[in-house]
Scaffold this active site. Structure first.
Site, PDB file in Angstrom:
ATOM      1  CG  ASP A   1      23.450  17.239  -7.295  1.00 58.93           C
ATOM      2  OD1 ASP A   1      22.915  18.361  -7.360  1.00 58.93           O
ATOM      3  OD2 ASP A   1      24.482  16.931  -7.919  1.00 58.93           O
TER       4      ASP A   1
ATOM      5  CE  LYS B   1      21.150  21.059  -1.849  1.00 56.08           C
ATOM      6  NZ  LYS B   1      21.793  19.909  -2.492  1.00 56.08           N
TER       7      LYS B   1
ATOM      8  CB  ALA C   1      22.151  25.480  -6.599  1.00 57.67           C
ATOM      9  N   GLY C   2      21.376  23.201  -8.731  1.00 59.33           N
ATOM     10  CA  GLY C   2      20.280  22.783  -9.605  1.00 59.33           C
ATOM     11  C   GLY C   2      19.339  21.961  -8.743  1.00 59.33           C
ATOM     12  CG  HIS C   3      18.068  23.150  -5.455  1.00 66.07           C
ATOM     13  ND1 HIS C   3      17.984  23.996  -4.382  1.00 66.07           N
ATOM     14  CD2 HIS C   3      19.364  22.745  -5.500  1.00 66.07           C
ATOM     15  CE1 HIS C   3      19.185  24.105  -3.814  1.00 66.07           C
ATOM     16  NE2 HIS C   3      20.038  23.358  -4.487  1.00 66.07           N
TER      17      HIS C   3
ATOM     18  CD  GLN D   1      26.313  25.037  -3.900  1.00 66.24           C
ATOM     19  OE1 GLN D   1      26.277  25.919  -3.077  1.00 66.24           O
ATOM     20  NE2 GLN D   1      25.696  25.145  -5.059  1.00 66.24           N
TER      21      GLN D   1
ATOM     22  CB  THR E   1      27.209  20.553 -15.470  1.00 65.86           C
ATOM     23  OG1 THR E   1      27.252  19.476 -14.520  1.00 65.86           O
ATOM     24  CG2 THR E   1      27.629  21.842 -14.801  1.00 65.86           C
ATOM     25  N   GLY E   2      24.611  18.516 -16.385  1.00 63.41           N
ATOM     26  CA  GLY E   2      24.318  17.283 -17.112  1.00 63.41           C
ATOM     27  C   GLY E   2      25.409  16.223 -16.987  1.00 63.41           C
TER      28      GLY E   2
ATOM     29  CB  VAL F   1       9.360   6.233  -1.872  1.00 69.37           C
ATOM     30  CG1 VAL F   1       9.762   5.745  -0.486  1.00 69.37           C
ATOM     31  CG2 VAL F   1       7.966   6.877  -1.827  1.00 69.37           C
ATOM     32  N   GLY F   2      10.342   8.706  -4.352  1.00 69.63           N
ATOM     33  CA  GLY F   2      10.191   9.045  -5.765  1.00 69.63           C
ATOM     34  C   GLY F   2      10.367  10.538  -5.936  1.00 69.63           C
TER      35      GLY F   2
HETATM   36  P1  GDP Z   1      19.209  18.997  -5.041  1.00 70.75           P
HETATM   37  O1  GDP Z   1      20.257  19.746  -5.770  1.00 70.75           O
HETATM   38  O2  GDP Z   1      19.646  18.567  -3.686  1.00 70.75           O
HETATM   39  O3  GDP Z   1      17.891  19.713  -4.996  1.00 70.75           O
HETATM   40  O4  GDP Z   1      18.967  17.649  -5.873  1.00 70.75           O
HETATM   41  P2  GDP Z   1      18.861  17.508  -7.469  1.00 70.75           P
HETATM   42  O5  GDP Z   1      17.562  18.034  -7.902  1.00 70.75           O
HETATM   43  O6  GDP Z   1      20.071  18.052  -8.117  1.00 70.75           O
HETATM   44  O7  GDP Z   1      18.959  15.942  -7.629  1.00 70.75           O
HETATM   45  C1  GDP Z   1      18.047  15.080  -7.037  1.00 70.75           C
HETATM   46  C2  GDP Z   1      17.364  14.275  -8.149  1.00 70.75           C
HETATM   47  O8  GDP Z   1      16.689  13.190  -7.590  1.00 70.75           O
HETATM   48  C3  GDP Z   1      16.308  15.059  -8.908  1.00 70.75           C
HETATM   49  O9  GDP Z   1      16.272  14.607 -10.225  1.00 70.75           O
HETATM   50  C4  GDP Z   1      15.029  14.713  -8.172  1.00 70.75           C
HETATM   51  O10 GDP Z   1      13.864  14.824  -8.981  1.00 70.75           O
HETATM   52  C5  GDP Z   1      15.285  13.273  -7.835  1.00 70.75           C
HETATM   53  N1  GDP Z   1      14.652  12.780  -6.609  1.00 70.75           N
HETATM   54  C6  GDP Z   1      14.469  13.425  -5.431  1.00 70.75           C
HETATM   55  N2  GDP Z   1      13.949  12.584  -4.512  1.00 70.75           N
HETATM   56  C7  GDP Z   1      13.814  11.393  -5.123  1.00 70.75           C
HETATM   57  C8  GDP Z   1      13.366  10.095  -4.685  1.00 70.75           C
HETATM   58  O11 GDP Z   1      13.016   9.887  -3.542  1.00 70.75           O
HETATM   59  N3  GDP Z   1      13.400   9.098  -5.611  1.00 70.75           N
HETATM   60  C9  GDP Z   1      13.811   9.278  -6.892  1.00 70.75           C
HETATM   61  N4  GDP Z   1      13.799   8.243  -7.708  1.00 70.75           N
HETATM   62  N5  GDP Z   1      14.228  10.480  -7.327  1.00 70.75           N
HETATM   63  C10 GDP Z   1      14.250  11.501  -6.453  1.00 70.75           C
HETATM   64  P1  IMO Z   2      23.124  21.520  -5.564  1.00 68.43           P
HETATM   65  O1  IMO Z   2      22.615  22.728  -4.814  1.00 68.43           O
HETATM   66  C1  IMO Z   2      26.517  19.036  -6.655  1.00 68.43           C
HETATM   67  C2  IMO Z   2      30.382  21.048  -7.089  1.00 68.43           C
HETATM   68  C3  IMO Z   2      30.946  21.072  -8.500  1.00 68.43           C
HETATM   69  C4  IMO Z   2      32.427  21.044  -8.186  1.00 68.43           C
HETATM   70  C5  IMO Z   2      32.525  21.910  -6.922  1.00 68.43           C
HETATM   71  C6  IMO Z   2      32.905  23.357  -7.185  1.00 68.43           C
HETATM   72  O2  IMO Z   2      22.367  21.236  -6.798  1.00 68.43           O
HETATM   73  O3  IMO Z   2      23.262  20.362  -4.653  1.00 68.43           O
HETATM   74  P2  IMO Z   2      31.577  25.441  -8.189  1.00 68.43           P
HETATM   75  O4  IMO Z   2      30.955  25.645  -9.531  1.00 68.43           O
HETATM   76  O5  IMO Z   2      30.634  25.589  -7.053  1.00 68.43           O
HETATM   77  O6  IMO Z   2      32.810  26.281  -7.989  1.00 68.43           O
HETATM   78  O7  IMO Z   2      32.091  23.907  -8.218  1.00 68.43           O
HETATM   79  O8  IMO Z   2      31.241  21.868  -6.323  1.00 68.43           O
HETATM   80  N1  IMO Z   2      29.010  21.590  -6.978  1.00 68.43           N
HETATM   81  C7  IMO Z   2      27.917  20.833  -6.837  1.00 68.43           C
HETATM   82  N2  IMO Z   2      27.772  19.486  -6.841  1.00 68.43           N
HETATM   83  N3  IMO Z   2      25.457  19.833  -6.436  1.00 68.43           N
HETATM   84  C8  IMO Z   2      25.596  21.175  -6.399  1.00 68.43           C
HETATM   85  O9  IMO Z   2      24.580  21.999  -6.067  1.00 68.43           O
HETATM   86  C9  IMO Z   2      26.859  21.739  -6.643  1.00 68.43           C
HETATM   87  N4  IMO Z   2      27.335  23.000  -6.705  1.00 68.43           N
HETATM   88  C10 IMO Z   2      28.655  22.884  -6.899  1.00 68.43           C
HETATM   89  O10 IMO Z   2      30.546  19.959  -9.233  1.00 68.43           O
HETATM   90  O11 IMO Z   2      32.824  19.754  -7.839  1.00 68.43           O
HETATM   91 MG    MG Z   3      21.353  19.645  -7.535  1.00 71.55          MG
END
Ligand code: GDP
Ligand code: IMO
Ligand code: MG
Length: 429
Positions: A13, A16, A39-41, A224, A301-302, A414-415
């Site tokens: 998270d 990426k 993953a949740g991107h 991850q 997963t929220g 920065v956002g």
């Molecule tokens: P990922 O799994 O690595 O792609 O990251 P996630 O999407 O799960 O979590 C990153 C969160 O931070 C998302 O809600 C993005 O929209 C948000 N985000 C990414 N870059 C920035 C930033 O520079 N500033 C802020 N405030 N939010 C960001």
């Molecule tokens: P992104 O790509 C953050 C964590 C889970 C748990 C461990 C094992 O969005 O960064 P799993 O379901 O993979 O067997 O869970 O890994 N986990 C993540 N944490 N971002 C993720 O993906 C994750 N994918 C798995 O929370 O601790």
């Molecule tokens: Mg994520």
């Protein structure tokens, strides 16, 4: 040729998705190489948000998106994601999306086993996403997984399923205390999925090789983070795949000689979702403030993400394990308003300074983070687009991360929006 790997440096998270979406503008092809819909991107473009779980984050830039052999695919989730993208007006036919015939399937019993095991573990649970990731990779390693290529052949699929389901049902019912599953129902459901996915299936290694020969630019999108890697992470509190850059080659069927750069994504602080060690975790008001301002809730997963200071032991470990050539720092805006910022430079345990991340969780638990304090800034930096325009203390913070990691910072975010980015060095130019 330019092939760049993007990986998370912390526990996932890191942002990426945002960085891949941004850099996809300069690439021709975006390839996911491991993980699944754990993953949740999150991509935010013109104020519109899309969370990708399986489809690579280049899809909003209309680039060719490839799901590599290193993934485990839940076909139901993938089809839903395709439907959502179509409803958003995104072009996502077989020309845009390619799925490796060697990727593995996530079956209904994988999800049930994942969830039931976590319940049985109680306090000792890993805090998985419950998506069946671990159980599917287990079957891959024990050579009884079902790959996309078998999924596409109804006779082979049925035969394999019957072979496997007897054992899965026995385990589910007698060990985990769950319900057994009906083969007929799975076959009916999965037959429909196979038909819908068939046009997308390809030998992606051959397609990537062809693109490379044509001088196309490739972006490999990690999921991850480095410290969730099955070999190098905080085992057993990890995911079930190799998340580090080296696996881009294995999970996509390309040779290591094709990779030109590796960019590590790091939040300006640290977060973790699920159980497991986290030396710089903040269990106080500052942690709560970062969690609230950063809206730190899991994209899949929220769940509330645990928050803490940036940890240079983690970042240096990532630098070495991935061979990082550049870093992207995300969410720098979230730290605005804090009077003092802390950077963990090393750990201390038993009167000794520890600079390398310990493999033993027992030794890690004994480690206390040693911090260096830096002054914060109060300005809103979300509108800044040039590094020179950042407040002096924000620049100082970034420069200190570079010094302590020994890796240059190429991008500062920065956002959440695609445009809310400072590009110091574009890796594709
Ligand atoms: P990922 O799994 O690595 O792609 O990251 P996630 O999407 O799960 O979590 C990153 C969160 O931070 C998302 O809600 C993005 O929209 C948000 N985000 C990414 N870059 C920035 C930033 O520079 N500033 C802020 N405030 N939010 C960001
Ligand atoms: P992104 O790509 C953050 C964590 C889970 C748990 C461990 C094992 O969005 O960064 P799993 O379901 O993979 O067997 O869970 O890994 N986990 C993540 N944490 N971002 C993720 O993906 C994750 N994918 C798995 O929370 O601790
Ligand atoms: Mg994520």
């Amino acid at each position: 040729m330019s092939a760049i790997v993007i990986v998370g440096t912390q526990w996932g998270d890191e942002g990426k998705g945002k960085v891949v979406d941004l850099l996809a503008a300069y690439a021709d092809i975006v390839v996911r190489f491991q993980g699944g819909n754990n993953a949740g991107h999150t991509l935010v473009v013109n104020g519109r948000q899309f969370i990708s779980h399986l489809v690579p984050s280049g899809i909003l830039q209309s680039k060719i998106c490839i799901i590599g052999n290193g993934l485990v695919i839940d076909p139901e989730v993938l089809l839903q994601e395709i439907a959502v993208l179509k409803s958003m007006g995104i072009n996502i036919g077989p020309q845009q999306l390619r799925i490796s015939e060697k990727a593995h399937l996530i079956m209904p019993y994988h999800k049930q086993i994942d969830l039931a095991r976590e319940t049985k573990k109680g306090e000792k649970k890993i805090g998985t996403t419950g998506r069946g990731i671990g159980p599917s990779y287990e079957d891959k390693a024990s050579r009884r997984g079902i790959r996309i290529v078998e999924f596409m052949d109804p006779d082979v699929f049925v035969e394999k399923l019957h072979e496997i389901l007897e054992e899965k049902n026995f385990y589910l019912k007698n060990y985990l205390g769950g319900e057994s599953l009906d083969a007929g129902q799975i076959i009916e459901q999965y037959k429909g999925y196979a038909k819908q996915l068939e046009p997308y299936v390809a030998d992606i290694s051959v397609e990537i090789e062809r693109a490379v020969r044509q001088g196309k630019k490739i972006l490999f999108e990690g999921a991850q983070g480095t410290h969730l890697d099955i070999d190098h992470g905080t085992y057993p509190f990890v995911t079930s795949s190799n998340t580090i850059a080296g696996n881009a080659c294995c999970g996509a069927g390309v040779g290591p000689t094709h990779i030109s750069d590796v960019i590590g994504i790091a939040k300006a602080y640290t977060t973790r979702v699920g159980s497991g060690p986290f030396p710089t975790e903040l269990l106080d008001g500052t942690g709560d403030a970062i969690q609230a301002k950063g809206a730190e809730f899991g994209a899949t997963t929220g769940r509330r993400r645990r928050c803490g200071w940036i940890d240079m032991v983690l970042l240096r470990n990532s630098g070495r394990l991935n061979g990082l050539t550049g870093i992207a720092i995300t969410k720098l805006d979230v730290l605005g308003g804090l009077e003092t910022l802390k950077i963990c430079t090393h750990y201390e345990a038993g009167g000794k300074n520890i600079h390398e991340f310990p493999a033993s969780l027992k030794r890690l638990a004994a480690c206390r983070p040693a911090y260096e304090s830096l002054p914060g800034w109060s300005e809103d930096i979300s509108g800044v687009r040039m590094f020179e325009d950042l407040p002096q203390n924000a620049r100082r913070y970034i420069r200190r991360i570079e010094e302590l990691s020994g890796i240059p910072v190429w991008i500062v975010s920065v956002g959440p929006g695609r445009d809310q980015t400072i590009i110091i060095q574009n890796p594709f130019s």
